[in-house]
Motif scaffolding. Structure first.
Motif, PDB file in Angstrom:
ATOM      1  N   ILE A  21       0.842  -1.188   0.000  1.00 30.74           N
ATOM      2  CA  ILE A  21       0.000   0.000   0.000  1.00 30.74           C
ATOM      3  C   ILE A  21       0.877   1.238   0.000  1.00 30.74           C
ATOM      4  O   ILE A  21       1.906   1.296   0.703  1.00 30.74           O
ATOM      5  CB  ILE A  21      -0.976  -0.003   1.201  1.00 30.74           C
ATOM      6  CG1 ILE A  21      -1.984   1.145   1.080  1.00 30.74           C
ATOM      7  CG2 ILE A  21      -0.235   0.059   2.539  1.00 30.74           C
ATOM      8  CD1 ILE A  21      -3.176   1.013   2.030  1.00 30.74           C
ATOM      9  N   SER A  22       0.488   2.193  -0.795  1.00 27.11           N
ATOM     10  CA  SER A  22       1.183   3.471  -0.827  1.00 27.11           C
ATOM     11  C   SER A  22       0.580   4.387   0.235  1.00 27.11           C
ATOM     12  O   SER A  22      -0.582   4.232   0.613  1.00 27.11           O
ATOM     13  CB  SER A  22       1.017   4.098  -2.208  1.00 27.11           C
ATOM     14  OG  SER A  22       1.320   5.466  -2.177  1.00 27.11           O
ATOM     15  N   SER A  23       1.364   5.343   0.700  1.00 32.92           N
ATOM     16  CA  SER A  23       0.879   6.232   1.757  1.00 32.92           C
ATOM     17  C   SER A  23      -0.238   7.163   1.298  1.00 32.92           C
ATOM     18  O   SER A  23      -0.880   7.812   2.115  1.00 32.92           O
ATOM     19  CB  SER A  23       2.034   7.071   2.307  1.00 32.92           C
ATOM     20  OG  SER A  23       2.593   7.870   1.279  1.00 32.92           O
ATOM     21  N   ILE A  24      -0.492   7.219  -0.013  1.00 31.10           N
ATOM     22  CA  ILE A  24      -1.585   8.075  -0.487  1.00 31.10           C
ATOM     23  C   ILE A  24      -2.934   7.354  -0.390  1.00 31.10           C
ATOM     24  O   ILE A  24      -3.976   7.936  -0.665  1.00 31.10           O
ATOM     25  CB  ILE A  24      -1.347   8.557  -1.934  1.00 31.10           C
ATOM     26  CG1 ILE A  24      -1.279   7.378  -2.916  1.00 31.10           C
ATOM     27  CG2 ILE A  24      -0.073   9.390  -2.012  1.00 31.10           C
ATOM     28  CD1 ILE A  24      -1.218   7.810  -4.369  1.00 31.10           C
ATOM     29  N   LYS A  25      -2.888   6.073  -0.013  1.00 25.18           N
ATOM     30  CA  LYS A  25      -4.126   5.307   0.128  1.00 25.18           C
ATOM     31  C   LYS A  25      -4.318   4.905   1.585  1.00 25.18           C
ATOM     32  O   LYS A  25      -3.373   4.921   2.382  1.00 25.18           O
ATOM     33  CB  LYS A  25      -4.062   4.044  -0.735  1.00 25.18           C
ATOM     34  CG  LYS A  25      -4.007   4.321  -2.221  1.00 25.18           C
ATOM     35  CD  LYS A  25      -4.078   3.017  -2.989  1.00 25.18           C
ATOM     36  CE  LYS A  25      -4.150   3.281  -4.486  1.00 25.18           C
ATOM     37  NZ  LYS A  25      -4.243   2.026  -5.271  1.00 25.18           N
ATOM     38  N   ASP A  26      -5.534   4.507   1.922  1.00 32.33           N
ATOM     39  CA  ASP A  26      -5.740   3.980   3.268  1.00 32.33           C
ATOM     40  C   ASP A  26      -6.210   2.522   3.251  1.00 32.33           C
ATOM     41  O   ASP A  26      -6.350   1.907   4.311  1.00 32.33           O
ATOM     42  CB  ASP A  26      -6.715   4.853   4.066  1.00 32.33           C
ATOM     43  CG  ASP A  26      -8.039   5.053   3.345  1.00 32.33           C
ATOM     44  OD1 ASP A  26      -8.771   6.000   3.707  1.00 32.33           O
ATOM     45  OD2 ASP A  26      -8.340   4.262   2.426  1.00 32.33           O
ATOM     46  N   LYS A  27      -6.410   1.999   2.054  1.00 36.25           N
ATOM     47  CA  LYS A  27      -6.855   0.604   1.957  1.00 36.25           C
ATOM     48  C   LYS A  27      -6.446   0.044   0.602  1.00 36.25           C
ATOM     49  O   LYS A  27      -6.520   0.723  -0.425  1.00 36.25           O
ATOM     50  CB  LYS A  27      -8.375   0.546   2.123  1.00 36.25           C
ATOM     51  CG  LYS A  27      -8.991  -0.830   1.973  1.00 36.25           C
ATOM     52  CD  LYS A  27     -10.498  -0.749   2.096  1.00 36.25           C
ATOM     53  CE  LYS A  27     -11.168  -2.087   1.813  1.00 36.25           C
ATOM     54  NZ  LYS A  27     -12.646  -2.006   1.905  1.00 36.25           N
ATOM     55  N   ASN A  28      -6.015  -1.201   0.630  1.00 38.00           N
ATOM     56  CA  ASN A  28      -5.759  -1.912  -0.614  1.00 38.00           C
ATOM     57  C   ASN A  28      -6.203  -3.356  -0.437  1.00 38.00           C
ATOM     58  O   ASN A  28      -5.910  -3.985   0.581  1.00 38.00           O
ATOM     59  CB  ASN A  28      -4.266  -1.850  -0.990  1.00 38.00           C
ATOM     60  CG  ASN A  28      -4.015  -2.402  -2.381  1.00 38.00           C
ATOM     61  OD1 ASN A  28      -4.895  -2.383  -3.237  1.00 38.00           O
ATOM     62  ND2 ASN A  28      -2.810  -2.891  -2.615  1.00 38.00           N
TER      63      ASN A  28
END
Lengths: 114, 113
Positions: free
Chosen positions: B50-57
């Motif tokens: 997961i990238s820090s620009i997301k909160d869920k993957n």
């Protein structure tokens, strides 16, 4: 068809000897790494090469010397082996540095120094 | 100094139930997080990131949640299967760190029938 391979898988040797571990990747990656997993199971990076150029060199004794003959290979040579060098060493590779720099690991080489 | 911490060394869960693995980090420069799964005598296998620009993957049975303000991420496995029994490592790096992954100590998951 192994993506990242290491040889040997097991290495048992006496203190003071010199040994090498070889790593090859067929993923077409530009960056390769060596990690050490110690007895406490922590995985810690040792070295990283990008296109045969050393880019990460953690606080590792000079007895450890990585060599990258080409971007598909990264070997680890260890001089004057010590008891504390006993560990599992993992090689890894990844695509060019970027936001999705997922690293793919080899099966590991268990080094035992007697 | 461990910048990535997995405070639960082990987790036992029944087959079919949810497994929740937790990971905390201290370095605010981390912006990419990964989970690896490791079987004995094998190398870590990439599971999900997961990238820090997301909160869920989400990827199939695996979902990773990221709470940047708390510097915490978690991995949910639903439903858990016996083949999920392995050690799970949380890892992180900053994009200015040349891929220098920092690993947690791992959590041993055992899925019981």
């Amino acid at each position: 068809d192994t993506a990242v391979s290491q040889t040997p898988k097991y290495l048992v040797t006496q203190m003071g000897n010199d040994k090498s571990i070889k790593c090859e990747q067929n993923l077409g990656h530009d960056t390769m790494y060596w990690y050490k997993q110690d007895s406490k199971k922590f995985l810690k990076i040792m070295f990283s090469y990008n296109n045969k150029e050393l880019i990460i060199n953690e606080t590792v004794p000079n007895r450890f010397s990585p060599k990258s003959p080409d971007k598909a290979h990264l070997n680890l040579h260890i001089n004057s082996l010590e008891l504390g060098d006993s560990a599992v060493y993992f090689c890894a590779s990844s695509t060019p540095r970027g936001s999705t720099d997922t690293q793919y690991f080899g099966p590991g080489t268990r080094l035992t120094v007697l | 100094d461990q910048q990535v911490k997995q405070n639960s060394p082990s987790l036992s869960v029944q087959e079919g139930r949810i497994s929740i693995l937790n990971c905390d980090y201290t370095n605010s420069m981390f912006d990419y997080f990964l989970w690896y799964k490791k079987y004995p005598a094998e190398g870590p296998t990439f599971l999900i990131s997961i990238s820090s620009i997301k909160d869920k993957n989400e990827d199939g049975r695996f979902t990773v949640f990221l709470n940047k303000s708390a510097k915490h991420l978690s991995l949910h496995i639903v439903p858990s299967q016996p083949g999920d029994s392995a050690v799970y490592f949380c890892a992180a790096y900053g994009t200015d760190s040349w891929g220098k992954l920092q690993f947690g100590a791992g959590t041993q998951v055992v899925v019981t029938p």
